[in-house]
Enzyme design. Sequence first.
Site: not given
Lengths: 279, 309
Positions: B2, B29, B50
């Site tokens: 990530r 995150s 979302e």
Amino acid sequence: MTSYDDSTVTELRQMANRLRISSLKMIYQRQAGHPGGSLSAADIMAVLYFQVLRIDPKQPGWEERDRFILSKGHASSLLYSALAGRGFFPLPDLDHWGELDCHLQGHPDRLKTPGVDMTSGILGHGIAVGSGLALAARVLRKSYRVYVLLGDGECQGGIVWEGVNTCAKYKLSNLTAIVDYNDVQLDGPVHEIMPMEPFDDKWRSFRWNVIKIDGHDIVQILNAFEQARQVTDKPTVVIARTIKGKGVSFMENKAHWHGIAPDKEQYEAALLELQKDDK
Amino acid sequence: MREAYGRALAEYGAINPRVVALDADTSSSTLSNFFEKRFPDRFFNFGIAEPCMIDAAAGFALGGLIPFANAFAALVALRALEQVRTCICYARLNVKIAASYAGVSDFKDGPTHHAITDIAVMRSLPGMTVVVPADGNEAASFVPLIAEYDGPVYFRLNRAATQPVSRPGEMPVIGKGIMRRTGKDVTIMACGAMAGRSLQAAELLAQKGIDARVLEIHTIKPLDKELIILAALETGAVVTAEEHTIIGGLGSAIVEVLGEELPVPLLRVGINDTFARTGPDPDSVMDACGLGISDIVKAALSVIKRKLY
Ligand SMILES: Cc1ncc(C[n+]2csc(CCOP(=O)(O)OP(=O)(O)O)c2C)c(N)n1
């Protein structure tokens, strides 16, 4: 407040009536479609497409154009009638709605039909999609406005309020939502199926500018959009009180007429009523 | 992985002013916050919503921008799926979904946070391209390619660091698999974290005298059929390996191609139609749910016995 001359108002009223006739004809010919919610939104659509929206039928992809999202995509026959009326595609196309090789899909498809800014049909998306479109205008310093038309039943869905929240956070004054508040959805009255009142308080508490109007009064509709344009620090919702099936007495306020086509006799009776209004 | 992605997106943002980044309260995150720090005016946080983020991404694309919508894979591919189908795929809008924490890489949060069905779902959507990088370096290399690719992309990212398989400076191509190891006895076709594990399995197989080819199939859709068929032809047996349920993912995609074009003995390594579980680190969760290096070795040994020629 701008005052509109009588001829403009009369023309828009006639145009709304023509959109009603055209929608109903399309639904009758195809024996499918949604008469109730098309008839209820006809005055709003006439004002948008024939007065308010900055659009150019010769350049459907013009980057500076105002955008319109028919979040209540089931009123597609009404949108198609307005687009054809404005010259985005030939009027006779309307007679082929739903045929396999016709660009006019059951619900609006931005890739197939010139002038359709966004694909719709699943209820709830319009404001959330519109928020991104309105933010893109900010990033790219464009002056277009975004208009989203939704149903009152549609507002039962959570995604609507996610979008409402987003527009408020970013103070999207370049976005105007219009709720076709006819108090009838598919299964029955909105106030019975899942009550939404106090409706305007909901929007207000989400920090929107709220304008309540009679959604069949051309002057009130014109003024509402004019007022919305003056607001610079928040999005506006126009809550338009309407009658589902407006203009055809036996369809008015009846959930039964949400999504079925009239037979020949009913169609002729409906036409007679609408043509009487076409003066 | 990530972090490599997050840094690459921020760097690419400097080159391409049309890129905007969206997140749903997970920017620290997904590490889209690297982009946010450099380009606050081109970063938008939608909160824990979302579906709204995906719809808004469609709107950004309508307005001519290139949105990277960042969120947990489990959430975009499930909660926001209808948005993805209707407003991105059907409306064919140029949205890039950066789906982080995919597979079981969010080991500590458990099965609610794992994404083990996302490849199956995403590749079934008409018009969707599905890319699964194998390591951090590759994830970073894909960022500009995906941004400049015309059309929706589901970019499946691991939270964890994976076994590196790519070489620095290497340029992947969307839709083209990569031969990571030559071999003639069996081909292991893998994506994501399982690519590195497959290379390790190939080493163990070599000790047993078995010469295993390893293909990294980073693009699940469109699938590199030629490379897959050629490997099946030349090695006569196939093992697929993915950090995903065995239903509908890479293995299924390969079975669909080989079943029609060149049936050969084949075994799928994946999560066997079950939910995974919480664990102390990604590797032990993977080992515990059938994704171990030993599982790949076992599958290879067993599929070779069934070879037709
Ligand atoms: C998410 C979703 N659920 C269900 C439907 C099926 N449907 C189409 S129209 C409709 C009722 C819409 O009512 P309302 O929003 O009040 O629209 P109007 O009365 O203006 O026609 C339903 C349930 C749909 N299109 N989308």
